[in-house]
Scaffold this motif. Structure first.
Motif, mmCIF file in Angstrom:
data_model
loop_
_atom_site.group_PDB
_atom_site.id
_atom_site.type_symbol
_atom_site.label_atom_id
_atom_site.label_comp_id
_atom_site.label_asym_id
_atom_site.label_seq_id
_atom_site.Cartn_x
_atom_site.Cartn_y
_atom_site.Cartn_z
ATOM 1 N N GLU A 81 1.371 -0.848 -0.123
ATOM 2 C CA GLU A 81 0.045 -0.094 0.312
ATOM 3 C C GLU A 81 1.044 1.192 0.120
ATOM 4 O O GLU A 81 0.447 1.975 -0.635
ATOM 5 N N ILE A 82 2.787 1.173 0.956
ATOM 6 C CA ILE A 82 2.975 2.082 0.282
ATOM 7 C C ILE A 82 3.219 3.044 -0.893
ATOM 8 O O ILE A 82 3.520 3.940 -1.281
ATOM 9 N N VAL A 93 7.299 8.576 0.353
ATOM 10 C CA VAL A 93 6.447 8.372 1.986
ATOM 11 C C VAL A 93 7.433 7.678 3.448
ATOM 12 O O VAL A 93 8.118 6.162 2.580
ATOM 13 N N ASN A 94 7.691 7.656 3.857
ATOM 14 C CA ASN A 94 8.458 6.548 5.351
ATOM 15 C C ASN A 94 7.565 6.817 6.223
ATOM 16 O O ASN A 94 7.320 7.957 6.968
ATOM 17 N N LEU A 95 8.784 5.039 6.885
ATOM 18 C CA LEU A 95 7.052 5.005 8.430
ATOM 19 C C LEU A 95 8.393 5.077 8.866
ATOM 20 O O LEU A 95 9.298 3.469 8.852
ATOM 21 N N PHE A 96 7.981 5.293 10.429
ATOM 22 C CA PHE A 96 8.855 4.799 10.984
ATOM 23 C C PHE A 96 8.197 4.311 12.400
ATOM 24 O O PHE A 96 7.081 4.642 12.746
ATOM 25 N N ASP A 97 9.224 3.246 13.138
ATOM 26 C CA ASP A 97 8.397 3.399 14.338
ATOM 27 C C ASP A 97 8.278 3.930 15.781
ATOM 28 O O ASP A 97 9.239 5.074 15.544
ATOM 29 N N LEU A 98 8.439 4.382 17.093
ATOM 30 C CA LEU A 98 7.927 5.104 18.099
ATOM 31 C C LEU A 98 9.527 5.358 18.283
ATOM 32 O O LEU A 98 9.637 6.315 19.146
ATOM 33 N N GLU A 99 10.140 3.972 18.050
ATOM 34 C CA GLU A 99 11.404 4.624 18.492
ATOM 35 C C GLU A 99 12.657 5.343 17.689
ATOM 36 O O GLU A 99 13.584 5.582 17.917
#
Length: 483
Positions: A81-82, A93-99
């Motif tokens: 989907e990204i 579009v870039n996705l990072f975790d909460l850390e």
């Protein structure tokens, strides 16, 4: 100092041109500043809109997924989907975790980039500590400006599960093109305005200073002893009209003062002249009175020398009467000059004729030419020469080696008559008064000779000057125009 030397017209002209140039520069600067501000607002708003749309798209994907919505499953949820999201919204579009660790990116090259795999602490602190939970970082690379926005992705209960990063390139080509086109059109417009301003400044400065020049010319022509004309300006500004009215009022007052002054001077001159005439007439009257009284006392019919005494008495009276007659003639000649009878004369011949009445053998005549033709009154020319020669002979009376030189010279359009003597000269205190009526250094005479000569010479627009050295002599030079 150089600016003060410029005329008012030039200063008005340059001031108007400078005003137009400064206005054009200021408007161009304000335009560039406004375009830059609008460009920044445009990129900020566009990034916010893109971010808003992508987050709605992500929310839709999260609602439709069959995977459990949590951080560990973000990679699986956005596996394919990204790429669709990036393709639809034309943005990486870039996705990072909460850390801060990289989970998934629409650009595969970033996955191999070790530096971009983890977010720095400033970004994480900015996200967690702001009320909007949003952080924007701006960087410049290779003369290109990038914005990167960071926001949280939440689940259905608004719990943060990941960090969304959108790198955005500020592409200003379109805005810069518009700015260049606008400045170009503005430049053409101001070029036309500059030409119009030059023309307007030229005619406006000429119009403004025209009235001032008229006033200036009139002021330069203003003289106390002549009829001064008033300034008449059909249309002018209030300031110019005030100046003109002040000048006209000054001219009227000056004319009144000149008339009063002339009247006062004329009355004073005639009073002084009357005193002088009375004084000169009293001088011969006194010996006449004494002679008559003496004759009355000593008259004797039986005196054998009675006829001789009567003859002496008569000679004394005749001599004093002649003196009074000469005084009256001098006063009459000065007070009322005869009308000019101009005729073509040979100055050399007329001057020689005027010298014939003098019997002194020390009078020498010199002429450059045998014939110098001018338009003058014969009688007045003779009067000028005889008066100057008479003064010269009186100035050297009693000298051991007297000499008077009368010379006639021709220079261009002028004829000069010079009378020189080797007499006692004129003292320094008498030089300023030499042409004054009734001024004389002799024991007798009215002192009207030189004043009358000056009057005649100036009537013909000529000049009379003199040089003198005490103990060495004096030279009077009269200059007449030939026509």
């Amino acid at each position: 100092m150089k600016l003060r030397r410029l005329s008012l017209r030039v200063r008005i002209f340059f001031a108007m041109i400078l005003l137009v140039l400064i206005a054009s520069v200021l408007i161009a600067a304000v335009t560039i500043y406004q375009y830059n501000e609008e460009a920044q607002d445009y990129h900020r708003d566009r990034l916010e809109r893109k971010e808003d749309n992508i987050k709605r798209h992500i929310d839709f994907v999260i609602r439709e997924t069959t995977w459990e919505v949590k951080t560990e499953n973000i990679r699986l949820i956005f596996m394919n989907e990204i790429y669709k999201i990036a393709d639809i919204h034309h943005l990486q579009v870039n996705l990072f975790d909460l850390e801060g660790g990289l989970i998934k990116s629409s650009k595969s090259s970033i996955e191999g980039d070790t530096i971009a795999k983890c977010l720095n602490a400033d970004i994480l602190n900015g996200l967690s500590n702001t009320a909007q939970h949003r952080y924007v970082e701006k960087t410049v690379l290779n003369n290109q400006t990038f914005q990167s926005s960071y926001t949280y992705i939440t689940d259905k209960k608004f719990k943060p599960i990941a960090i969304l990063n959108l790198p955005y390139l500020e592409n200003d080509e379109f805005l810069n093109k518009e700015l260049r086109e606008f400045l170009e059109r503005l430049g053409y417009a101001y070029l036309v305005m500059l030409v119009l301003a030059i023309l307007l400044a030229y005619f406006l400065s000429k119009y403004i200073t025209k009235s001032l020049k008229t006033i200036s010319d009139k002021i330069k022509e203003t003289r106390l002893g002549k009829q001064n004309k008033r300034i008449e300006i059909a249309s002018s500004s209030e300031e110019i009209a005030t100046l003109v009215n002040s000048y006209n009022s000054m001219i009227d007052e000056l004319q009144e003062s000149a008339v009063k002054l002339a009247t006062s001077e004329r009355e004073q001159a005639w009073r002084e002249m009357a005193k002088q005439v009375a004084h000169e007439i009293k001088n011969p009257l006194t010996p006449m009175r004494l002679s008559v009284q003496s004759f009355q006392r000593k008259f004797d019919h039986g005196d054998p020398e009675i006829y001789h005494k009567v003859d002496e008495y008569s000679q004394t009276l005749i001599q004093q009467i002649d003196t009074m007659s000469s005084i009256a003639s001098a006063f009459s000649n000065f007070a009322k000059m005869p009308a000019q009878q101009n005729e073509t004369l040979n100055v050399v011949q007329i001057v020689k004729l005027a010298l014939d009445i003098f019997s002194e053998d020390y009078i020498v005549f010199i002429a450059d030419e045998k014939e110098i033709i001018v338009q003058l009154d014969r009688t007045q020319l003779i009067r000028v020469v005889t008066n100057l020669v008479k003064n010269a002979t009186q100035a050297i009376s009693g000298d051991n080696d007297p000499k008077v030189v009368v010379s006639v010279m021709s220079e261009d359009h002028l004829v000069k008559i010079a009378v020189s003597d080797n007499g006692k000269g004129i003292s320094e205190e008498n030089i300023p008064r030499i042409f004054e009526p009734k001024f004389t250094t002799k024991s007798s005479g009215m002192g009207l000779g030189l004043a009358m000569v000056k009057n005649i010479v100036e009537t013909y627009k000529g000049t009379i000057t003199f040089t003198s050295q005490q103990g060495k002599g004096t030279t009077f030079t009269v200059t007449f125009p030939k026509q």
